[in-house]
Design an enzyme around this catalytic site. Structure first.
Site, PDB file in Angstrom:
ATOM      1  CE1 TYR A 139       7.616 -45.239  43.244  1.00 42.95           C
ATOM      2  CE2 TYR A 139       5.508 -46.107  43.949  1.00 42.95           C
ATOM      3  CZ  TYR A 139       6.256 -45.104  43.370  1.00 42.95           C
ATOM      4  OH  TYR A 139       5.630 -43.974  42.932  1.00 42.95           O
ATOM      5  NE  ARG A 192       9.347 -34.291  48.047  1.00 45.58           N
ATOM      6  CZ  ARG A 192       8.498 -34.816  47.181  1.00 45.58           C
ATOM      7  NH1 ARG A 192       7.641 -34.074  46.554  1.00 45.58           N
ATOM      8  NH2 ARG A 192       8.506 -36.109  46.901  1.00 45.58           N
ATOM      9  CE  LYS A 210       8.775 -42.113  42.018  1.00 47.83           C
ATOM     10  NZ  LYS A 210       7.398 -41.758  42.219  1.00 47.83           N
ATOM     11  CD  GLU A 282       9.577 -39.030  41.177  1.00 48.75           C
ATOM     12  OE1 GLU A 282       9.170 -39.252  40.036  1.00 48.75           O
ATOM     13  OE2 GLU A 282       8.822 -38.864  42.149  1.00 48.75           O
ATOM     14  CG  ASP A 283      11.091 -37.538  45.253  1.00 43.55           C
ATOM     15  OD1 ASP A 283       9.969 -37.284  44.771  1.00 43.55           O
ATOM     16  OD2 ASP A 283      11.308 -38.540  45.950  1.00 43.55           O
ATOM     17  CG  ASP A 305       6.006 -39.044  39.355  1.00 43.63           C
ATOM     18  OD1 ASP A 305       4.914 -39.252  38.813  1.00 43.63           O
ATOM     19  OD2 ASP A 305       6.427 -39.692  40.325  1.00 43.63           O
ATOM     20  CG  ASP A 306       7.653 -35.610  43.112  1.00 47.26           C
ATOM     21  OD1 ASP A 306       7.331 -36.671  43.654  1.00 47.26           O
ATOM     22  OD2 ASP A 306       8.789 -35.390  42.651  1.00 47.26           O
ATOM     23  CG  ASN A 447       4.164 -41.458  49.517  1.00 45.88           C
ATOM     24  OD1 ASN A 447       3.288 -42.166  49.980  1.00 45.88           O
ATOM     25  ND2 ASN A 447       4.125 -40.984  48.278  1.00 45.88           N
ATOM     26  CG  ASN A 491       2.378 -44.425  44.687  1.00 45.39           C
ATOM     27  OD1 ASN A 491       3.036 -44.310  43.662  1.00 45.39           O
ATOM     28  ND2 ASN A 491       2.892 -44.272  45.880  1.00 45.39           N
TER      29      ASN A 491
HETATM   30  O1  LIG Z   1       7.279 -42.184  45.278  1.00 49.92           O
HETATM   31  C1  LIG Z   1       6.078 -42.132  45.583  1.00 49.92           C
HETATM   32  O2  LIG Z   1       5.477 -43.045  46.129  1.00 49.92           O
HETATM   33  C2  LIG Z   1       5.297 -40.921  45.217  1.00 49.92           C
HETATM   34  C3  LIG Z   1       6.182 -39.794  45.001  1.00 49.92           C
HETATM   35  O3  LIG Z   1       6.635 -39.535  43.913  1.00 49.92           O
HETATM   36  C4  LIG Z   1       6.634 -39.014  46.164  1.00 49.92           C
HETATM   37  O4  LIG Z   1       6.100 -39.184  47.261  1.00 49.92           O
HETATM   38  O5  LIG Z   1       7.568 -38.234  45.971  1.00 49.92           O
HETATM   39 MG   LIG Z   2       8.375 -38.344  44.046  1.00 47.11          MG
END
Ligand SMILES: O=C([O-])CC(=O)C(=O)O
Ligand SMILES: [Mg+2]
Length: 615
Positions: A139, A192, A210, A282-283, A305-306, A447, A491
């Site tokens: 991760y 992203r 994840k 996610e992202d 999640d973000d 991150n 996190n």
């Molecule tokens: O993945 C991670 O550590 C946290 C997160 O979702 C990101 O930064 O997009």
């Molecule tokens: Mg993320």
């Protein structure tokens, strides 16, 4: 319903056992085949539908040298492995020794990927028992590097790649996924990835990582998890020109076509796996993340999640800090660097928490200042937009791009960065925080590690060890004035696995902000006075599996109270109900129980000194 075990297997078994290692011949009189059913990929199969060799080739079934003599004989894999029998514990020791031999984190990542592909239970047990050491590999931050090198390290598929060319056929693509019982999806469009920007289809590492944590940290069964990349192209020129890039070689599709594609994807998921399927976004880039969350949150079982996971973990850190500073949320001035999904998500959730403390929404919003790439969110600013939730936090203040000046002026007690700008909290900014606060709160959440707004070392040394610090990626301990601080890792991994477990076990259809506040509270409650005294505002990573169960129980209680649970009747013992559904990463017998096999005597070996993996 269950096919019979072929006679040839029984004959082979008897012959093999007669010749083997002083083992008594096994005599099979009769077998009740109904009892020989077992779960395979979530389906009930009879043993005859799985070939012997599949027990070595299929990571779900493979136990390597842990197959007993009886299992090897009965499954027809005797002789395909060396003579030695090993316990899972012995295998774990070999894994620890192996991983320690790699210097580079990317090589450790590749070793773990290969283990995941080879022996699923061993992979998850290794991960669960070494969270602190291995989470940074599977991760954040190493997963970021793995995404950047995706074209180079890609070996075999894990997850689904659905491209814009599949529009009109997404359901058919989903049908190609070999698991029938998917309950949770993590999906990205790769625009992203962490703070690394647009990585297109190379972003697949994120959903894979994840979901590995879904299992390792919340015990959600691996076959119920499905990682997905929506490949709509990439705008990163270097990828478009990279001969190793494995995604669609075109610029990103946007506008109506993109929206239609996502709509079709969401509908296809429900059609294939049912309306309770949890879909974690996610992202995605900010311009889509908020929009899609708003569009889908009341119609699907989904969260981002973000936005929401990051918000929840940051608020949890602030809840724990509150016990150190003694200040209510509304007694603080907060300054955010960044006004993207993470910052706005944190701000929105904090406003909710302040309202629960007794503030009005306006009072709560007035405490929160935000600064993005175009400067302070100020009503009169000419450059940069104030769209969406940004307008809630815009101030009647002269526009400015001088962040240090702003910090000196408003003297925030809490400074939060999610700007993907490494080093943006300069020593002067940190010093200013230290001058104006007895216990300044500094969160550098971007991150991976290089994007953190400051390092733990800078924050602790410049504030002479007085700051309350957290970062998104891990930092090593820092010693200041003879005292050692273990920086908290704020996190999302504290939040999303437990939320997913709670959502899946309660069967709630929509995930409200209150679910995330419950998760924040649960994480904060697990910070003992002892941890606080050491400056820790998060429990150790190794405690996340227990925290996840607690989050799930809280969500279940909430869901039954609010009448939004869809699993009835309410289980009497919620903890037991949750734990009963969790994945077991210890080996189980590969043969039907009723065949009461004599036990293989394991060869006595020198007792092992367990290798300790360093975090
Ligand atoms: O993945 C991670 O550590 C946290 C997160 O979702 C990101 O930064 O997009
Ligand atoms: Mg993320």
């Amino acid at each position: 319903m269950f096919a019979l075990i072929p006679r040839s297997l029984i004959v082979r078994l008897s012959r093999a056992s007669r010749n083997n290692l002083n083992q008594k011949p096994l005599i099979i009189e009769s077998v009740n085949f109904l009892d020989s059913k077992r779960e395979y990929h979530g389906d009930i199969l009879s043993p005859s539908q799985v070939l012997g060799i599949d027990h070595l080739r299929d990571p779900r079934l493979n136990k390597g040298l842990a197959f007993t003599l009886e299992e090897r004989q009965a499954l027809g894999i005797h002789g395909l492995q060396p003579a030695r029998f090993k316990t899972q514990e012995e295998q774990l020791e070999l894994c620890r020794i192996s991983i320690q031999r790699y210097q580079e984190d990317l090589n450790k990542y590749l070793y773990l990927t290969e283990l995941h592909d080879r022996n699923e239970k061993l992979f998850f047990r290794l991960l669960t028992e070494n969270i602190e050491a291995l989470m940074p590999i599977v991760y954040t931050p190493t997963v970021g590097l793995a995404c950047q090198k995706f074209g180079l390290i890609y070996r075999r598929p894990r997850g689904l790649f659905i491209t814009i060319n599949d529009i009109g056929h997404i359901f058919d693509v989903l049908k190609n996924w070999p698991e029938a019982n998917v309950k949770a999806i993590v999906v990205t469009d790769g625009e992203r990835i962490l703070g690394l920007g647009d990585l297109g289809a190379s972003g697949m590492g994120i959903p894979v990582g994840k979901l590995a944590l879904y299992t390792a940290l919340a015990g959600i069964k691996p076959h119920e998890c499905l990682p997905i990349v929506l490949d709509v192209g990439t705008n990163r020129q270097s990828l478009l020109e990279d001969p190793l890039y494995v995604g669609l070689r075109q610029k990103r599709v946007t506008g109506k076509l993109y929206d239609d594609f996502l709509d079709e994807f969401m509908e296809a998921v429900v059609q294939r796996y049912g309306q309770n399927t949890l879909i974690q976004f996610e992202d995605f880039a900010n311009h889509n993340a908020f929009r899609l969350l708003k569009k889908y949150r009341d119609h699907y079982c989904t969260f981002n999640d973000d936005i929401q996971g990051t918000a929840s973990v940051a608020v949890s850190g602030l809840m724990a800090s509150r016990r150190i500073t003694g200040k209510k949320f509304s007694e603080n001035t907060l300054c955010f660097l960044g006004a993207g999904g993470a910052c706005l998500g944190i701000a929105d959730l904090l406003v909710r928490a302040m309202v629960l403390e007794g503030s009005t929404i306006e009072e709560a919003r007035s405490k929160i200042w935000m600064f993005d790439i175009d400067g302070l969110l100020a009503n009169d600013r000419k450059e940069g937009n104030l769209e969406g939730h940004k307008k809630y936090y815009s101030k009647d203040h002269a526009p400015t791009k001088d962040f240090l000046g702003l910090v000196n002026e408003i003297k925030p007690s809490i400074l939060i960065g999610a700007s993907a700008t490494g080093g943006a909290f300069t020593p002067e900014i940190i010093r200013s925080m230290g001058e104006h606060n007895e216990r300044p709160v500094i969160f550098a959440l971007s991150n991976p590690t290089a994007n953190a707004e400051c390092t733990a070392e800078q924050a602790y040394t410049i504030t002479e060890g007085r700051c309350i610090f957290a970062s998104g990626s891990p930092f090593p301990p820092v010693t200041v004035g003879g005292k050692t601080f273990k920086p908290g890792q704020g996190n999302n991994a504290y939040i999303f696995p437990g939320v997913a477990l709670g959502v899946l076990t309660s069967g709630i259809h929509h995930i409200s902000e209150d679910v995330f506040l419950l998760a924040s509270e649960t994480v904060a409650e697990n910070v003992t006075e002892d941890y606080l005294a050491k400056g820790r505002i998060y429990p150790p990573l190794n405690e996340i599996p227990e925290v996840s169960v607690q989050i799930a129980i809280k969500i279940l209680e909430y869901a039954y109270k609010e009448r939004i649970a869809t699993v009835y009747p309410k289980p009497k013992d919620l903890r037991r109900y949750v734990e009963d559904q969790q994945y077991n990463c210890s080996y189980e017998p590969s043969l039907p129980n009723l065949w009461a096999w004599p036990k293989t005597p394991y060869m006595k070996t020198k007792p092992l000194e367990p290798t300790k993996l360093k975090a």
